[in-house]
Design a protein around this motif. Structure first.
Motif, short mmCIF file in Angstrom:
data_model
loop_
_atom_site.label_atom_id
_atom_site.label_comp_id
_atom_site.label_asym_id
_atom_site.label_seq_id
_atom_site.Cartn_x
_atom_site.Cartn_y
_atom_site.Cartn_z
N ASP A 152 0.82 -1.21 0.00
CA ASP A 152 0.00 0.00 0.00
C ASP A 152 0.85 1.26 0.00
OD1 ASP A 152 -2.64 -1.01 0.08
OD2 ASP A 152 -2.30 -1.66 2.14
N THR A 153 1.90 1.20 0.80
CA THR A 153 2.73 2.40 0.95
C THR A 153 4.16 2.00 1.25
OG1 THR A 153 3.22 4.21 2.51
CG2 THR A 153 1.80 2.47 3.32
N VAL A 154 5.08 2.87 0.91
CA VAL A 154 6.49 2.56 1.18
C VAL A 154 6.81 2.66 2.67
CG1 VAL A 154 7.28 3.31 -1.08
CG2 VAL A 154 7.22 4.97 0.77
N LEU A 155 5.88 3.23 3.44
CA LEU A 155 6.15 3.40 4.87
C LEU A 155 5.52 2.29 5.69
CD1 LEU A 155 5.48 7.24 5.05
CD2 LEU A 155 7.71 6.12 4.98
N GLU A 156 5.11 1.19 5.03
CA GLU A 156 4.31 0.20 5.75
C GLU A 156 5.07 -0.51 6.86
OE1 GLU A 156 2.70 -2.11 2.60
OE2 GLU A 156 4.51 -3.27 2.25
N LEU A 200 4.06 5.20 12.21
CA LEU A 200 3.88 6.59 11.83
C LEU A 200 3.28 7.38 12.99
CD1 LEU A 200 2.58 6.13 8.19
CD2 LEU A 200 4.88 6.67 8.94
N TYR A 201 3.60 8.63 12.97
CA TYR A 201 3.14 9.55 14.01
C TYR A 201 1.62 9.74 13.92
CZ TYR A 201 2.32 14.07 16.21
OH TYR A 201 1.82 15.08 16.96
N SER A 235 0.26 12.60 8.15
CA SER A 235 0.70 11.44 8.94
C SER A 235 1.71 10.58 8.21
CB SER A 235 -0.52 10.59 9.32
OG SER A 235 -1.09 10.06 8.15
N GLN A 254 -0.36 -3.86 -6.96
CA GLN A 254 0.25 -3.65 -5.64
C GLN A 254 1.30 -4.71 -5.32
OE1 GLN A 254 -3.20 -3.34 -2.92
NE2 GLN A 254 -2.43 -1.28 -2.51
N MET A 312 7.73 4.26 -6.88
CA MET A 312 7.18 3.00 -6.40
C MET A 312 7.81 2.60 -5.08
SD MET A 312 5.02 1.64 -8.37
CE MET A 312 4.38 2.05 -9.96
N ALA A 313 9.14 2.81 -4.98
CA ALA A 313 9.88 2.37 -3.80
C ALA A 313 10.14 3.52 -2.83
CB ALA A 313 11.20 1.74 -4.24
N SER A 320 0.10 7.78 -2.48
CA SER A 320 1.20 6.90 -2.07
C SER A 320 2.46 7.12 -2.90
CB SER A 320 0.76 5.44 -2.13
OG SER A 320 0.76 4.98 -3.46
N ARG A 358 7.11 1.11 8.95
CA ARG A 358 7.49 2.08 9.98
C ARG A 358 6.26 2.42 10.81
NH1 ARG A 358 12.32 5.24 7.94
NH2 ARG A 358 12.03 6.67 9.67
N TYR A 400 10.33 9.66 -0.04
CA TYR A 400 8.92 9.79 0.36
C TYR A 400 8.84 9.86 1.88
CZ TYR A 400 3.89 8.84 0.62
OH TYR A 400 2.55 8.93 0.86
N ARG A 425 4.31 -3.92 -7.32
CA ARG A 425 5.02 -2.81 -6.67
C ARG A 425 5.94 -3.35 -5.57
NH1 ARG A 425 2.46 2.55 -3.56
NH2 ARG A 425 4.48 3.53 -3.28
N ILE A 430 8.87 16.52 10.05
CA ILE A 430 7.60 15.91 10.41
C ILE A 430 6.52 17.00 10.49
CG2 ILE A 430 7.77 16.05 12.94
CD1 ILE A 430 7.04 12.95 12.81
N THR A 447 4.50 11.82 7.06
CA THR A 447 5.85 12.38 7.20
C THR A 447 6.57 11.64 8.30
OG1 THR A 447 4.92 14.11 8.64
CG2 THR A 447 5.42 14.73 6.37
#
Lengths: 164, 549
Positions: A103-107, A111-112, B288, B429, B486-487, B259, A109, B245, B432, B283, B290
């Motif tokens: 879904d996201t590259v931050l999955e 998150l705040y 959210s 997905q 993507m990454a 995303s 981590r 990102y 990805r 941040i 960041t």
């Protein structure tokens, strides 16, 4: 036969390289030894490995237009979607068995999250200023719960479309 | 002196320049470049007011920071309080945001002067900056290109007179020693270019790219979803940098693909990119996604070194259609790194070929969802239709969106249909995930920075670019750029050299997530090696560069 041709191709290539070498040693050394591939490396997408090409039917066109609240405008719009689907069909060639969707590259981590408190407000005028039509402190909309009228549309011979 | 942020800031500090002078100079440049259709909203008075406040602060010896008094342009998809934010669409033609986007607020807080809102593809959907209700953005190198061609034609037809005319007839010559004339705008018209014989700027942030390339500002905020910053940077001969990102807040950036969207920038050099990142990153409670990372802010070392650096050459980045000149440039720079002592190896990112396909699906799906907010009631274009709420929605959206936007919404909703959801959206997905894993594997194996082309070719002529529809064009233009989105990787396009037609060729560097400093340091080393001649070359009475081709 193709093997012969490819060998022939290699010979020609070698000869060309050799003549390049004679002309310019530097160019030869640079390009042939380079880490940068000098020929395209993409594999050819074989159409016959894909499922049959989708040509969207009138029912789908109607459904998409009602859901999206925009229309295809003309046959060219429908052709573009058909092409977009065909392009996307290449994804079938990738083996994704056992792969988790991303879904996201931050999955991975944490998150705040801020505390669930109201931090702004008193901006009614700011918010209303961009509406074309307001009455007192309200946005104004025409009557709801009325389905879009059935329309007769003809996007051309390839996909003559009539709404009842 | 050719101005960059650091050099100008130094002159501001020692009093040899004042911010309002710098601002006037940039505003004049933007007026000279008017034919390039850079700005949707020009803000000369606003910028001048901000600059005068900088004058006072700096006179008191209390600048707010490095960007105090520095003119900056902002892409028209960032919300600006009290200043129109149109996204180059009829839908938002009369939209005035009540607040500033976080990045806009941050550059204002740092004392920068915002000189204008820049032109773009409608809702950032495109890679040419051709699909704007305000008309397309033109590449500032068009004149160089046309002149070069004219000269070549003159040479081949052995008409020496024609060369002389080409060189002196309209006041601008190829020589870097001449100033740009006051009648720049007229000379543009009288120059024997047909009306549609010009080069595209690339997109979707073409306006911001040309704002920097033409000297209308020192840096420009842009966005990058699949290459919207790096593609125009490559075509216009400027630095285009997409941070990792999550480093920069998206609050107030009108979303395209949440995303993938990354606030990005154009600058004259890599040092300036680091300076702007330092100002805008961090941040943000309003976004959210960041993240706090201790690696920022940073500045780049004076002598960028590549000692011990491992450069990876992804073999899949030789895609069909890569021009010979771009290939040669890529090869040349790979060798340059190797000869300078870097370890250069070939790596494989096997799913690269499918990345653009994956992008085409994920992009339209998120677009379909994001565009659902535009209904004409709370803000945006509202049609006269009063039959029913749905009829009003449909009519407002039909008129408010262009063909490209409508097409992407329809395609997105097609892929999101219950019967297609798994086969297209979820499959994309998953792909990805594989694309991201390819990158991770390369970085885990010790690669520091990946070196690739940014675009297949140099900037194509308008006539040629418009032969394809927006979708086909994006599939070509974004082929090397969207994998980084993507990454989430930081990526930068650095102008490297001019083609035989005198057009900029850029190369792309990518690094692992949050390795932005390493990325920009490597880019700086490359920048120092190649000494690319930007358009703003010649010193004028203010000690700043004048636009000369």
């Amino acid at each position: 036969m193709s093997l012969v041709l490819s060998r022939l191709g290699n010979t020609v290539k070698r000869l060309t390289s050799f003549s390049k070498l004679c002309k310019s040693k530097r160019v030869f050394a640079s390009n042939e030894k380079s880490k940068v591939p000098q020929k395209p490396t993409w594999s050819h997408v074989e159409e016959n490995k894909l499922t049959e090409e989708t040509l969207i039917d009138n029912e789908t066109i109607d459904h998409l237009e009602r859901m999206s609240l925009v229309d295809f405008n003309n046959q060219a719009g429908i052709d573009r979607l058909n092409k977009a689907i065909r392009f996307a069909d290449q994804l079938q060639l990738v083996n994704t068995t056992g792969v988790e969707p991303m879904d996201t590259v931050l999955e991975n981590r944490s998150l705040y999250l801020r505390s669930d408190e109201v931090t702004d407000g008193n901006c009614q005028n700011d918010i209303l200023q961009n509406a074309t039509k307001v009455i007192e402190d309200y946005f104004v909309a025409p009557p709801g719960n009325i389905p879009l009228p059935d329309q007769e549309r003809d996007y051309g011979p390839a996909s003559a479309k009539k709404r009842k | 002196m050719v101005g960059n942020v650091f050099q100008v800031a130094q002159k501001l500090r020692n009093g040899s320049l004042i911010p309002s002078e710098v601002c006037s100079w940039c505003i004049r440049r933007s007026q000279l470049a008017k034919r390039l259709n850079v700005f949707i909203t020009e803000l000369p008075d606003y910028a001048q007011q901000l600059a005068e406040k900088s004058d006072e602060r700096i006179a008191l010896g209390k600048p707010l920071g490095l960007l105090d008094g520095i003119p900056i342009a902002v892409k028209d998809n960032y919300c600006t309080a009290g200043i129109k934010t149109s996204c180059a669409s009829s839908m938002l033609e009369n939209f005035y945001s009540p607040y500033n986007a976080t990045v806009v607020q941050k550059v204002l807080d740092a004392g920068a002067s915002v000189v204008g809102k820049t032109n773009m593809d409608e809702f950032a959907m495109g890679s040419g900056s051709l699909d704007s209700i305000y008309g397309p953005v033109r590449n500032p190198w068009s004149r160089v290109y046309a002149r070069k061609r004219q000269m070549l034609t003159a040479v081949t037809s052995s008409a020496g007179v024609a060369i002389q005319q080409a060189q002196s007839g309209h006041g601008v010559s190829l020589s870097a020693s001449q100033r740009i004339p006051d009648n720049y705008d007229d000379s543009y018209k009288s120059f024997s270019m047909e009306e549609d014989d010009w080069l595209i700027a690339g997109g979707s942030s073409g306006g911001s790219a040309v704002a920097v390339a033409s000297g209308s500002c020192f840096g420009a905020l842009s966005s990058d979803t699949g290459g919207s910053t790096r593609v125009p940077a490559s075509y216009c001969g400027v630095v285009g940098y997409k941070p990792t990102y999550g480093l920069v807040s998206r609050h107030g950036l009108i979303p395209l693909v949440n995303s993938l969207d990354t606030p990005s920038m154009f600058t004259r050099c890599t040092d300036d990119a680091a300076a702007i990142l330092a100002t805008i990153s961090g941040i943000d409670v309003m976004d959210s996604t960041t993240v706090q990372d201790c690696s920022v802010p940073f500045s780049l070392p004076d002598d960028a070194s590549i000692e011990g650096l491992h450069i990876g050459i992804p073999e899949e980045y030789h895609a069909p259609g890569l021009s010979e000149e771009t290939l040669d440039t890529w090869t040349w720079v790979a060798d340059l790194f190797e000869r300078a002592g870097a370890k250069v190896t070939r790596v494989s990112l096997p799913h690269t070929q499918y990345s653009i396909v994956c992008y085409s699906v994920l992009c339209v799906c998120e677009v379909a969802s994001n565009m659902a907010r535009y209904d004409g009631i709370e803000y945006g274009y509202r049609s006269e239709q009063a039959l029913s709420t749905h009829a009003l929605y449909a009519d407002s959206r039909h008129t408010g969106f262009n063909d490209v936007v409508r097409g992407r919404i329809l395609a997105g909703n097609y892929f999101l249909l219950k019967r297609n959801y798994d086969a297209y959206f979820v499959q994309a997905q998953k792909v990805r995930q594989l694309i991201t894993a390819d990158f991770r594997r390369a970085f885990d194996a010790g690669v520091d920075v990946l070196l690739t082309p940014t675009t297949l070719t140099v900037a194509p002529p308008y006539k040629e670019a418009t032969q394809h529809d927006n979708r086909t064009m994006s599939a070509q233009e974004d082929v090397f750029t969207q994998p980084a989105n993507m990454a989430g990787l930081p990526a930068v396009s650095v102008p490297v050299k001019l083609s035989s037609q005198s057009l900029p060729i850029g190369l792309q560097l990518m690094a692992n997530n949050f390795e932005d400093k390493l990325l920009l340091t490597t880019a700086k080393w490359l920048e120092q090696q190649v000494q690319f001649n930007r358009l703003d070359l010649v010193e004028d009475s203010l000690g700043l560069g004048e636009l000369v081709h």
